[in-house]
Design an enzyme around this catalytic site. Structure first.
Site, short mmCIF file in Angstrom:
data_model
loop_
_atom_site.label_atom_id
_atom_site.label_comp_id
_atom_site.label_asym_id
_atom_site.label_seq_id
_atom_site.Cartn_x
_atom_site.Cartn_y
_atom_site.Cartn_z
N ARG A 92 57.09 65.02 94.49
CA ARG A 92 56.42 64.11 95.42
C ARG A 92 55.33 63.34 94.69
O ARG A 92 54.56 63.92 93.91
CB ARG A 92 55.82 64.92 96.57
CG ARG A 92 55.04 64.10 97.59
CD ARG A 92 54.44 65.02 98.66
NE ARG A 92 55.46 65.87 99.26
CZ ARG A 92 56.27 65.48 100.23
NH1 ARG A 92 56.16 64.26 100.73
NH2 ARG A 92 57.18 66.30 100.71
N GLY A 147 55.03 78.91 81.14
CA GLY A 147 53.89 78.19 81.68
C GLY A 147 52.83 79.16 82.15
O GLY A 147 53.15 80.30 82.54
N ALA A 148 51.57 78.73 82.09
CA ALA A 148 50.48 79.62 82.50
C ALA A 148 49.44 78.88 83.34
O ALA A 148 48.30 79.31 83.42
CB ALA A 148 49.82 80.24 81.27
N CYS A 176 55.76 68.10 91.59
CA CYS A 176 57.01 67.92 90.84
C CYS A 176 58.07 67.19 91.66
O CYS A 176 59.03 66.66 91.09
CB CYS A 176 57.55 69.27 90.38
SG CYS A 176 57.89 70.42 91.71
N ALA A 189 52.25 78.27 87.75
CA ALA A 189 52.85 79.46 87.13
C ALA A 189 52.25 80.73 87.72
O ALA A 189 52.95 81.73 87.90
CB ALA A 189 52.65 79.42 85.61
N ALA A 191 48.24 76.82 87.10
CA ALA A 191 48.05 77.28 88.48
C ALA A 191 49.38 77.54 89.17
O ALA A 191 49.55 78.55 89.86
CB ALA A 191 47.23 76.24 89.26
N GLU A 241 56.71 76.04 102.93
CA GLU A 241 56.07 76.58 101.72
C GLU A 241 54.59 76.18 101.71
O GLU A 241 54.21 75.16 102.26
CB GLU A 241 56.79 76.09 100.46
CG GLU A 241 56.80 74.58 100.25
CD GLU A 241 55.64 74.11 99.41
OE1 GLU A 241 54.93 74.96 98.85
OE2 GLU A 241 55.42 72.89 99.34
N ASP A 242 53.78 77.02 101.11
CA ASP A 242 52.34 76.84 101.24
C ASP A 242 51.66 76.26 100.00
O ASP A 242 50.47 76.01 100.01
CB ASP A 242 51.67 78.17 101.61
CG ASP A 242 52.01 79.29 100.64
OD1 ASP A 242 52.64 79.01 99.61
OD2 ASP A 242 51.65 80.44 100.94
N GLN A 243 52.40 76.03 98.92
CA GLN A 243 51.78 75.49 97.72
C GLN A 243 51.26 74.07 97.93
O GLN A 243 50.25 73.66 97.34
CB GLN A 243 52.77 75.52 96.55
CG GLN A 243 53.15 76.91 96.12
CD GLN A 243 54.44 76.94 95.34
OE1 GLN A 243 54.85 75.94 94.79
NE2 GLN A 243 55.09 78.10 95.31
#
Length: 462
Positions: A56, A202-203, A54, A207, A205, A124-126
């Site tokens: 990058r 949202g559902a 979102c 979310a 990954a 952050e690890d996401q």
């Protein structure tokens, strides 16, 4: 991978562009698979990995002919045009916000991104999972080259090391956790979200990561709304809540305390009017809105309504580092990355030396076998046991003769000037690549050309 190769990255992120531009870029309906295919259709590019989040959009490419010192400018120009075509935003508007790196710089940037050092919330690890997702996408399309694949695989390992060995893992926060920090400060104390209820829109990954972060923050129940209510229900069960359809969102605004936007939808799912109408039925209870999406899921205009605390990626980027990771942890992570970049470079140099060593051993082995055949013809009727002993002796001589040059070549390859050392070694032992007999000749053009290619390969990457 053919001819000389190098790595380059062309990207745009929260660090280089305003979030309203990133929002427009993220609003494209074209899948990332299309961009990967388009990139590898550019002349001179063999492989590509696209990292799309979102905040990058980056293209990592493996190119040919990158050793001229231009940093792959011709390829970069082609990639810049692809950014515009893929996103639908004019190139002239995007261009001032693009950044690029090549060779060592591209590898270092990739390692830093995977480590979370280039994220809105440092540590952050996401992003680690998003880099992996981009790599797997290119693997499915068969668009990963040897150098690029090795770089991404190393980056995933380096990202884990940086978090586990430097303190980033303990201090690192997801965007959801960072956003909730605003609400906790607003209420007055950490952990004060206990007993409150949240709604995640949202559902997917992302979310799922958000739901987990909300539960860790102490929220009592986390509901989920999605276009597919069944999918929403499955995710909501992990948060102690219920699943809903998106049409239920306006009604739920009157009931929950926290609303989090976490979808890739291109339109506002929560409008200012939705929020205004919900506030009238909340009896003065404050509503916390956290929008982690680009494009926005929640209309920014809602921020101006009384009784609303609105946090989006822009605010997190500008204000969300009050409890930022210690300088020592960040510095340690950068030092780890520098060491890993040097190790990666050395590995490529050693890989460049391997063909030379293989050719040398092949030529020596073939020469020994030719001499043994000649000897056997001259000593017709020689006892088989004697023949085997002679064979073993000759091969031991070959192994001993090659041992020291092999060790030396590996040592020289690891040297900063390793490419030139390998080229000189190849010329010195030109006979190694000349023919099956290993007999020296005056024709060294083939050898020189081959090792010039290896030289360029190492030079460009290193």
């Amino acid at each position: 991978m053919t001819a000389s190769s190098t790595m380059l990255v062309l990207g745009i992120s929260h660090a280089s562009a305003p979030l309203d531009l990133l929002e427009r870029l993220a609003g494209t309906d074209r899948p990332a698979e299309d961009l990967v295919s388009d990139v590898t259709s550019v002349d001179g590019i063999d492989a590509a990995v696209v990292v799309s989040t979102c905040n990058r959009l980056e293209i990592y490419a493996e190119t040919r002919g990158g050793s001229s010192g231009t940093g792959g400018l011709r390829e970069l120009e082609g990639l810049g045009a692809l950014f515009a075509r893929h996103t639908g935003v004019d190139h002239e508007e995007i261009a001032p916000h693009l950044y690029s790196h090549h060779a060592d710089g591209a590898v270092r940037h990739l390692f830093a991104v995977a480590s979370g050092l280039e994220s809105v919330v440092v540590g952050e690890d996401q992003i680690l999972g998003q880099v992996k997702l981009g790599f797997e996408r290119s693997q499915r399309l068969d668009r990963t080259g040897r150098v690029l694949a090795k770089a991404v695989q190393t980056a995933l390992r380096v990202g884990k090391r940086a978090r586990n060995e430097t303190g980033l893992n303990e201090a690192g926060r997801s965007l959801a956790t960072a956003g909730l920090g605003f609400f906790e400060r607003r209420i007055g104390s950490a952990g004060s979200l206990h007993g409150k209820t949240a709604l995640v829109i949202g559902a997917g990954a992302f979310a799922g990561v958000v739901v987990a972060a909300l539960r860790r923050s102490g929220l009592d129940r986390v509901h989920v709304a999605n276009r597919t209510p069944e999918k929403a229900q499955r995710l909501a069960e992990t948060g102690g809540g219920a699943g809903y359809d998106l049409t239920d969102v306006p009604r739920l605004l009157t009931e929950v305390d926290v609303v989090v936007g976490a979808t890739a939808a291109t339109g506002h799912l929560v409008t200012a009017r939705h929020v205004e109408e919900a506030l009238a039925a909340r009896d003065g209870r404050e509503l916390f809105l956290l929008d982690l999406s680009l494009p926005h899921n929640i209309a920014p205009a809602a921020a101006g309504l009384p009784g609303v605390t609105f946090v989006d990626l822009r605010r997190i980027a500008e204000e969300g580092q009050e409890d930022e990771i210690s300088t020592a942890s960040v510095q340690a992570a950068h030092e780890l990355i520098d060491a890993e970049v040097a190790r990666f470079r050395t590995g490529l140099r050693l890989a460049g030396a391997k063909p030379v060593l293989t050719a040398l051993r092949t030529a020596a082995t073939e020469a020994a076998e030719a001499e043994l055949d000649r000897l056997e013809r001259r000593l017709e009727g020689i006892d088989s046991a004697v023949r085997k002993e002679i064979d073993r002796s000759v091969r031991r001589i070959v192994d001993k003769a090659l041992h020291q040059p092999t060790v030396l070549v590996r040592e020289l390859a690891a040297d900063p000037d390793g490419a030139r050392h390998i080229a000189a070694f190849a010329r010195l032992f030109a006979a190694a690549e000349d023919g099956s007999t290993g007999t020296p000749t005056n024709d060294v053009n083939t050898t020189n050309n081959t090792n010039s290619t290896n030289d360029n390969k190492i030079e460009a990457i290193a």
